[in-house]
Write an enzyme that holds these catalytic residues in place. Structure first.
Site, PDB file in Angstrom:
ATOM      1  N   GLY A  52      42.947 -10.580  27.999  1.00 18.09           N
ATOM      2  CA  GLY A  52      43.025  -9.635  26.881  1.00 18.09           C
ATOM      3  C   GLY A  52      42.322  -8.312  27.121  1.00 18.09           C
ATOM      4  N   THR A  53      42.360  -7.834  28.349  1.00 18.56           N
ATOM      5  CA  THR A  53      41.781  -6.507  28.604  1.00 18.56           C
ATOM      6  C   THR A  53      42.760  -5.669  29.419  1.00 18.56           C
ATOM      7  OG1 THR A  53      40.024  -5.263  29.719  1.00 18.56           O
ATOM      8  CG2 THR A  53      40.423  -7.492  30.531  1.00 18.56           C
ATOM      9  N   SER A  54      42.848  -4.400  29.065  1.00 23.95           N
ATOM     10  CA  SER A  54      43.763  -3.500  29.782  1.00 23.95           C
ATOM     11  C   SER A  54      43.158  -3.028  31.100  1.00 23.95           C
ATOM     12  CB  SER A  54      44.091  -2.287  28.912  1.00 23.95           C
ATOM     13  OG  SER A  54      42.907  -1.554  28.660  1.00 23.95           O
ATOM     14  N   GLN A  59      33.744  -7.683  26.828  1.00 26.19           N
ATOM     15  CA  GLN A  59      33.625  -6.263  26.494  1.00 26.19           C
ATOM     16  C   GLN A  59      33.602  -6.100  24.977  1.00 26.19           C
ATOM     17  OE1 GLN A  59      36.493  -3.818  29.166  1.00 26.19           O
ATOM     18  NE2 GLN A  59      37.195  -5.923  29.265  1.00 26.19           N
ATOM     19  N   ASN A  60      33.831  -7.206  24.284  1.00 26.12           N
ATOM     20  CA  ASN A  60      33.944  -7.120  22.824  1.00 26.12           C
ATOM     21  C   ASN A  60      32.572  -7.052  22.173  1.00 26.12           C
ATOM     22  OD1 ASN A  60      36.642  -7.248  23.193  1.00 26.12           O
ATOM     23  ND2 ASN A  60      36.838  -9.423  22.679  1.00 26.12           N
ATOM     24  N   HIS A 101      29.217  -4.418  26.212  1.00 27.24           N
ATOM     25  CA  HIS A 101      29.228  -3.214  25.380  1.00 27.24           C
ATOM     26  C   HIS A 101      28.455  -3.385  24.073  1.00 27.24           C
ATOM     27  CE1 HIS A 101      33.060  -1.814  27.648  1.00 27.24           C
ATOM     28  NE2 HIS A 101      31.961  -1.525  28.285  1.00 27.24           N
ATOM     29  N   TYR A 158      31.120   1.714  11.806  1.00 25.79           N
ATOM     30  CA  TYR A 158      30.737   0.404  12.342  1.00 25.79           C
ATOM     31  C   TYR A 158      30.457  -0.606  11.231  1.00 25.79           C
ATOM     32  CZ  TYR A 158      30.994   2.137  17.045  1.00 25.79           C
ATOM     33  OH  TYR A 158      31.481   2.627  18.232  1.00 25.79           O
ATOM     34  N   ARG A 177      33.799  -2.070  10.705  1.00 24.49           N
ATOM     35  CA  ARG A 177      34.126  -2.988  11.818  1.00 24.49           C
ATOM     36  C   ARG A 177      33.366  -4.312  11.643  1.00 24.49           C
ATOM     37  NH1 ARG A 177      36.538   0.790  12.039  1.00 24.49           N
ATOM     38  NH2 ARG A 177      37.964  -0.723  11.169  1.00 24.49           N
TER      39      ARG A 177
HETATM   40  N1  LIG Z   1      36.977  -7.116  19.252  1.00 20.62           N
HETATM   41  C1  LIG Z   1      36.199  -6.119  19.698  1.00 20.62           C
HETATM   42  O1  LIG Z   1      34.994  -6.243  19.767  1.00 20.62           O
HETATM   43  C2  LIG Z   1      36.846  -4.835  20.138  1.00 20.62           C
HETATM   44  C3  LIG Z   1      38.002  -4.369  19.546  1.00 20.62           C
HETATM   45  C4  LIG Z   1      38.534  -3.129  19.968  1.00 20.62           C
HETATM   46  C5  LIG Z   1      37.905  -2.432  21.004  1.00 20.62           C
HETATM   47  N2  LIG Z   1      36.780  -2.928  21.568  1.00 20.62           N
HETATM   48  C6  LIG Z   1      36.140  -2.171  22.673  1.00 20.62           C
HETATM   49  O2  LIG Z   1      37.057  -1.260  23.227  1.00 20.62           O
HETATM   50  C7  LIG Z   1      37.220  -1.403  24.640  1.00 20.62           C
HETATM   51  C8  LIG Z   1      38.690  -1.685  24.895  1.00 20.62           C
HETATM   52  O3  LIG Z   1      39.007  -2.141  26.202  1.00 20.62           O
HETATM   53  P1  LIG Z   1      39.766  -3.520  26.381  1.00 20.62           P
HETATM   54  O4  LIG Z   1      40.338  -3.539  27.751  1.00 20.62           O
HETATM   55  O5  LIG Z   1      38.889  -4.616  25.910  1.00 20.62           O
HETATM   56  O6  LIG Z   1      40.927  -3.447  25.319  1.00 20.62           O
HETATM   57  P2  LIG Z   1      42.294  -2.616  25.288  1.00 20.62           P
HETATM   58  O7  LIG Z   1      42.625  -2.406  23.846  1.00 20.62           O
HETATM   59  O8  LIG Z   1      42.243  -1.440  26.188  1.00 20.62           O
HETATM   60  O9  LIG Z   1      43.341  -3.629  25.868  1.00 20.62           O
HETATM   61  C9  LIG Z   1      43.680  -4.769  25.119  1.00 20.62           C
HETATM   62  C10 LIG Z   1      44.528  -5.632  26.017  1.00 20.62           C
HETATM   63  O10 LIG Z   1      44.763  -6.822  25.281  1.00 20.62           O
HETATM   64  C11 LIG Z   1      46.119  -7.159  25.434  1.00 20.62           C
HETATM   65  N3  LIG Z   1      46.486  -7.963  24.268  1.00 20.62           N
HETATM   66  C12 LIG Z   1      46.858  -7.548  23.023  1.00 20.62           C
HETATM   67  N4  LIG Z   1      47.106  -8.595  22.231  1.00 20.62           N
HETATM   68  C13 LIG Z   1      46.870  -9.697  22.992  1.00 20.62           C
HETATM   69  C14 LIG Z   1      46.941 -11.096  22.748  1.00 20.62           C
HETATM   70  N5  LIG Z   1      47.303 -11.578  21.557  1.00 20.62           N
HETATM   71  N6  LIG Z   1      46.654 -11.937  23.768  1.00 20.62           N
HETATM   72  C15 LIG Z   1      46.281 -11.448  24.984  1.00 20.62           C
HETATM   73  N7  LIG Z   1      46.178 -10.154  25.281  1.00 20.62           N
HETATM   74  C16 LIG Z   1      46.475  -9.290  24.288  1.00 20.62           C
HETATM   75  C17 LIG Z   1      46.865  -5.851  25.564  1.00 20.62           C
HETATM   76  O11 LIG Z   1      48.094  -6.040  26.257  1.00 20.62           O
HETATM   77  C18 LIG Z   1      45.876  -5.008  26.369  1.00 20.62           C
HETATM   78  O12 LIG Z   1      46.103  -5.122  27.758  1.00 20.62           O
HETATM   79  C19 LIG Z   1      36.364  -2.553  25.055  1.00 20.62           C
HETATM   80  O13 LIG Z   1      35.476  -2.092  25.990  1.00 20.62           O
HETATM   81  C20 LIG Z   1      35.654  -3.040  23.789  1.00 20.62           C
HETATM   82  O14 LIG Z   1      34.270  -2.765  23.897  1.00 20.62           O
HETATM   83  C21 LIG Z   1      36.239  -4.118  21.156  1.00 20.62           C
END
Ligand SMILES: NC(=O)c1ccc[n+]([C@@H]2O[C@H](COP(=O)([O-])OP(=O)(O)OC[C@H]3O[C@@H](n4cnc5c(N)ncnc54)[C@H](O)[C@@H]3O)[C@@H](O)[C@H]2O)c1
Length: 228
Positions: A173-175, A87-88, A105, A54, A57
């Site tokens: 931007g979430t799956s 969720q970030n 999160h 972390y 990160r």
């Molecule tokens: N930045 C951060 O804080 C960070 C980074 C990685 C993971 N996480 C954590 O991991 C978990 C992952 O789940 P999630 O659903 O947020 O992420 P995920 O990685 O499961 O999904 C990411 C989504 O973003 C889309 N994507 C990729 N590039 C993009 C862009 N340029 N524009 C728009 N969409 C784009 C993808 O198609 C995908 O559907 C979260 O709960 C989060 O807590 C956080």
């Protein structure tokens, strides 16, 4: 007329700021086992490894800047009531100027106690490094303020209440694969207008009443603004 807009963001939101997503190819987790770094068991087994992971990160996030979509979401506040549920664990929404951000999160810029005194006390981390010498007031080692796999999501009920208040919902931007977080979209009212922005939107399990914007965050937010 001012509308109540709720933005629900995920890792794709920050991809264009250079922060790796979760599942995309090249994503952060390809190089790590989740079990080794993002579970309470990982902390028990090797707190130094988890702290280092972390710390890296956090360094990456401190070096990054909000992208144009973070900025566009913050600008929406000049015309609407905007609440962000993210969720970030990064703080790029706040640094872009969004005033009302709920971190489902956690927030990597903060720590909390790893001991039984953890309650709801969060401590800001100065810079990028948390160390083994950083202790809670009662002397327990501090851990990142991040919700790990297998842990409860303390802000979940608050997020549901925010979701229920939405007149317009933008999922971006979430799956929608990480639960229980992904489940909150189902609490938006039937009358709420719903949008989802994601380049891979066709592959996601999205309820039928969502308008799909198949696009990256920057272009997607501009298209969304045209709908307003
Ligand atoms: N930045 C951060 O804080 C960070 C980074 C990685 C993971 N996480 C954590 O991991 C978990 C992952 O789940 P999630 O659903 O947020 O992420 P995920 O990685 O499961 O999904 C990411 C989504 O973003 C889309 N994507 C990729 N590039 C993009 C862009 N340029 N524009 C728009 N969409 C784009 C993808 O198609 C995908 O559907 C979260 O709960 C989060 O807590 C956080």
């Amino acid at each position: 007329m001012k509308q109540r807009i709720v933005v629900f963001s995920g890792a794709g939101m920050s991809a264009e700021s250079g922060i790796n997503t979760f599942r995309d190819s090249g994503g952060l987790w390809e190089n790590y086992n989740i079990e080794d770094v993002a579970t309470p068991q990982a902390w028990e087994a090797d707190p130094d490894l988890v702290t280092d992971f972390y710390n890296m990160r956090r360094k990456n996030i401190l070096d990054a800047s909000p992208n144009k979509a973070h900025l566009a979401i913050a600008r929406l506040e000049t015309e609407h009531f905007v609440r962000v549920i993210t969720q970030n664990i990064d703080d790029l929404h706040e640094r872009a100027g969004s005033k009302d951000v709920l971190h489902l999160h956690g927030n990597i810029r903060f720590s909390k106690s790893s001991g039984p005194d953890q309650e709801d006390a969060y401590f800001p981390i100065d810079g990028w490094q948390l160390t083994a010498d950083d202790l809670s007031p009662k002397g327990f080692r501090l851990r990142p303020h991040v919700v790990w796999f297998g842990e409860a999501v303390p802000e979940y009920d608050n997020a549901i209440e925010i979701m229920k208040s939405a007149e317009i919902l933008v999922v971006i931007g979430t799956s929608l694969q990480v639960y229980p977080a992904a489940g909150i979209i189902h609490y938006a009212s039937p009358g709420c207008k719903k949008y989802i922005i994601d380049p891979n939107v066709d592959e996601l399990a999205v309820p039928q009443d969502f308008i799909k914007i198949k696009s990256n965050v920057g272009t997607g937010i501009e298209k969304f603004r045209e709908f307003l």
